[in-house]
Design a protein around this motif. Structure first.
Motif, short mmCIF file in Angstrom:
data_model
loop_
_atom_site.label_atom_id
_atom_site.label_comp_id
_atom_site.label_asym_id
_atom_site.label_seq_id
_atom_site.Cartn_x
_atom_site.Cartn_y
_atom_site.Cartn_z
N ALA A 40 12.59 35.71 20.62
CA ALA A 40 12.53 36.41 21.91
C ALA A 40 12.60 37.91 21.69
CB ALA A 40 13.69 35.95 22.80
N GLY A 41 13.29 38.31 20.62
CA GLY A 41 13.46 39.74 20.34
C GLY A 41 12.15 40.47 20.18
N ALA A 42 11.16 39.80 19.60
CA ALA A 42 9.85 40.45 19.41
C ALA A 42 9.26 40.85 20.76
CB ALA A 42 8.90 39.52 18.65
N ALA A 43 9.41 39.97 21.76
CA ALA A 43 8.89 40.26 23.10
C ALA A 43 9.70 41.38 23.76
CB ALA A 43 8.91 39.00 23.96
N VAL A 44 11.01 41.36 23.55
CA VAL A 44 11.87 42.42 24.12
C VAL A 44 11.47 43.78 23.55
CG1 VAL A 44 14.24 43.33 24.18
CG2 VAL A 44 13.83 40.88 24.57
N LEU A 45 11.32 43.83 22.22
CA LEU A 45 10.98 45.11 21.57
C LEU A 45 9.62 45.62 22.03
CD1 LEU A 45 12.27 44.17 18.02
CD2 LEU A 45 13.20 46.01 19.48
N CYS A 46 8.68 44.70 22.12
CA CYS A 46 7.32 45.05 22.53
C CYS A 46 7.34 45.59 23.97
CB CYS A 46 6.46 43.79 22.39
SG CYS A 46 4.71 44.05 22.52
N MET A 72 17.30 40.23 30.80
CA MET A 72 18.43 41.06 30.36
C MET A 72 17.94 42.14 29.39
SD MET A 72 21.32 39.99 31.64
CE MET A 72 22.63 40.47 30.52
N GLY A 73 17.05 41.75 28.48
CA GLY A 73 16.60 42.66 27.43
C GLY A 73 15.68 43.75 27.93
N VAL A 74 14.85 43.40 28.90
CA VAL A 74 13.90 44.38 29.48
C VAL A 74 13.91 44.20 30.99
CG1 VAL A 74 11.63 45.46 29.10
CG2 VAL A 74 12.37 43.62 27.58
N PRO A 75 14.96 44.68 31.68
CA PRO A 75 15.05 44.42 33.12
C PRO A 75 13.91 45.03 33.92
CG PRO A 75 16.81 45.90 32.38
CD PRO A 75 16.12 45.41 31.17
N VAL A 222 7.07 46.87 18.05
CA VAL A 222 7.14 48.13 18.80
C VAL A 222 5.75 48.78 18.86
CG1 VAL A 222 8.10 50.49 18.77
CG2 VAL A 222 9.58 48.50 18.28
N LEU A 223 5.07 48.79 17.72
CA LEU A 223 3.72 49.38 17.68
C LEU A 223 2.78 48.67 18.65
CD1 LEU A 223 1.64 51.34 16.46
CD2 LEU A 223 1.16 49.59 14.71
N THR A 224 2.84 47.36 18.69
CA THR A 224 1.96 46.62 19.62
C THR A 224 2.22 47.03 21.06
OG1 THR A 224 1.85 44.78 18.09
CG2 THR A 224 1.32 44.28 20.38
N GLY A 225 3.50 47.20 21.41
CA GLY A 225 3.83 47.64 22.77
C GLY A 225 3.25 49.01 23.06
N ILE A 226 3.33 49.91 22.09
CA ILE A 226 2.83 51.28 22.31
C ILE A 226 1.30 51.28 22.47
CG2 ILE A 226 2.56 53.56 21.24
CD1 ILE A 226 5.27 53.12 19.84
N ILE A 227 0.60 50.61 21.58
CA ILE A 227 -0.88 50.62 21.64
C ILE A 227 -1.35 49.98 22.95
CG2 ILE A 227 -3.00 49.73 20.59
CD1 ILE A 227 -1.66 50.00 17.85
N THR A 228 -0.71 48.90 23.35
CA THR A 228 -1.11 48.22 24.59
C THR A 228 -0.83 49.13 25.80
OG1 THR A 228 -0.46 46.17 23.51
CG2 THR A 228 -0.94 46.05 25.86
N SER A 229 0.30 49.80 25.75
CA SER A 229 0.66 50.72 26.84
C SER A 229 -0.37 51.85 26.96
CB SER A 229 2.06 51.28 26.53
OG SER A 229 2.40 52.32 27.40
N ASP A 268 15.98 51.13 17.87
CA ASP A 268 16.06 52.60 17.90
C ASP A 268 14.66 53.19 18.09
OD1 ASP A 268 18.81 52.49 17.26
OD2 ASP A 268 18.35 52.42 15.11
N LEU A 269 13.69 52.57 17.42
CA LEU A 269 12.31 53.09 17.51
C LEU A 269 11.82 53.10 18.96
CD1 LEU A 269 10.18 51.47 14.65
CD2 LEU A 269 10.85 53.86 14.91
N THR A 270 12.23 52.10 19.74
CA THR A 270 11.76 52.07 21.14
C THR A 270 12.28 53.30 21.89
OG1 THR A 270 13.59 50.73 22.00
CG2 THR A 270 11.67 49.53 21.20
N VAL A 271 13.55 53.66 21.64
CA VAL A 271 14.10 54.84 22.33
C VAL A 271 13.44 56.11 21.80
CG1 VAL A 271 16.21 56.12 22.85
CG2 VAL A 271 16.31 53.64 22.61
N MET A 272 13.26 56.16 20.48
CA MET A 272 12.65 57.35 19.87
C MET A 272 11.20 57.53 20.32
SD MET A 272 14.85 58.99 18.26
CE MET A 272 16.58 58.57 18.34
N THR A 273 10.57 56.45 20.75
CA THR A 273 9.21 56.55 21.27
C THR A 273 9.17 57.49 22.47
OG1 THR A 273 8.62 54.37 20.45
CG2 THR A 273 7.29 55.22 22.27
N ALA A 274 10.20 57.43 23.29
CA ALA A 274 10.26 58.33 24.46
C ALA A 274 10.31 59.78 23.99
CB ALA A 274 11.48 57.99 25.31
#
Ligand code: NPW
Ligand code: ADP
Ligand code: MG
Length: 283
Positions: A40-46, A72-75, A222-229, A268-274
């Motif tokens: 599930a963590g992979a989906a949360v991070l993405c 809970m992970g990504v409200p 995390v990278l997949t989330g960024i590219i898709t975004s 941490d990478l997800t926060v640093m992405t901002a």
């Protein structure tokens, strides 16, 4: 052939500036088909990475028993059941399939269907790529109606090319990326230190950001989330892929500055992405 480097200056030119009156529906409506029991963590991070890089609306398709973890992970994201998933794909500005998806056999057919029907940008990663390899979907990908971005690490690249990992590792990485383009007709993001982006038009680019602290579980999700975004926010697929890897690497560099390479996690990478996005926009 190596055409160029992916730099922060380039990313600054392709990231969209927000109009004052913009609303969330203008900022990319994206679907992430990701996560399974135990991953599930992979989906949360993405999902977190997609939001931190600016996606306006994120929906995550997971098995129903994972709804509480995801919510809970990504409200900020909404969840949809992955059971017999049959959505109107065209509602989404970009779709990702793969991080932590698992090995369920029916995902092969799902990928084939989205590739055939969807008219936006599809990002395939991780088990999305493994399912494509196992179900011999390379030809379906070649004929896809959607714009396709694939983001394999060397192990996933080997599976797509029907090679042993050691055999794939012996190739020049530019050449290997080119082979993947020929096999799938996709924009290929071949991950690793100095990620390569290769295109069906024959161009190839090397990323200049990132560090060994990013060799940590979940950093590819995390990278997949960024590219898709970024795709969902209207960047051309090639710009979303190139800007995505550079932004992701910059997030890693900012994270390593603060936390060191050993302590950096994908969360941490997800926060640093901002912060990376902020730095790029400041120029
Ligand atoms: N928290 C979560 O939910 C997380 C869930 N995750 C999910 O786990 C699933 C499996 O994905 P995966 O990438 O972990 O495993 P897999 O596809 O078997 O590849 C590994 C094979 O490739 C080889 N290899 C060689 N070079 C390599 C390289 N540079 N980079 C990487 N691998 C390299 C490697 O060689 P070895 O390490 O043995 O030397 C091994 O033979 C997938 O759905 C993913 O999304 C993860 O995202 C983590 C966080
Ligand atoms: N030594 C390194 N230097 C720079 N980036 C790295 C390094 N090792 C890994 N990365 C980056 O971290 C990410 C790892 O992705 P992936 O292997 O899919 O991990 P996971 O599946 O655990 O999320 C890729 O974007 C890759 O480029
Ligand atoms: Mg991965």
């Amino acid at each position: 052939m190596k055409d160029g480097l992916i730099t922060l200056e380039y990313v600054n030119t392709v990231i969209k500036r927000r109009d004052r009156s913009i609303h969330k529906g203008d900022c990319g409506r994206i679907l992430l088909i990701a996560g399974s029991l135990g991953m599930a963590g992979a989906a949360v991070l993405c999902g977190r990475a997609a939001l931190r890089s600016g996606a306006g609306l994120v929906q995550i398709a997971v098995p129903e028993e994972l709804f509480p973890i995801l919510q809970m992970g990504v409200p900020e994201a909404t969840c949809v059941s992955r059971k017999s998933l049959n959505l109107d794909w065209q509602r989404y500005d970009a779709i990702a399939v793969g991080p932590g998806l698992g090995e369920d056999a029916e995902h092969g057919e799902l990928i084939r269907r989205i590739a055939r029907e969807y008219e936006g940008t599809l990002v395939l990663d991780a088990d999305g790529l493994n399912q494509a390899a196992r179900n011999h979907l390379q030809e379906d990908l070649r004929k896809a109606r959607c714009s396709l971005i694939i983001s394999p690490h060397i192990g996933e690249a080997a599976r797509l090319l029907d090679m042993e990992v050691g055999q794939a590792g012996a190739w020049d990485r530019q050449e290997l990326a080119r082979l993947l383009v020929e096999k799938t007709n996709a924009i290929v993001v071949l991950k690793g230190a100095e990620t390569i982006v290769a295109t069906p038009e024959g161009t190839s680019y090397t990323n200049t950001t990132g560090n060994p602290g990013m060799a940590t579980a979940g950093s590819g999700d995390v990278l997949t989330g960024i590219i898709t975004s970024l795709s969902g926010q209207g960047l051309l697929p090639v710009d979303a892929a190139k800007a995505g890897v550079c932004l992701h690497g910059l997030a890693g560099d900012l994270g390593a500055d603060r936390l060191g390479e050993y302590g950096l996690t994908a969360g941490d990478l997800t926060v640093m992405t901002a912060l990376a996005m902020k730095k790029i926009l400041l120029g």
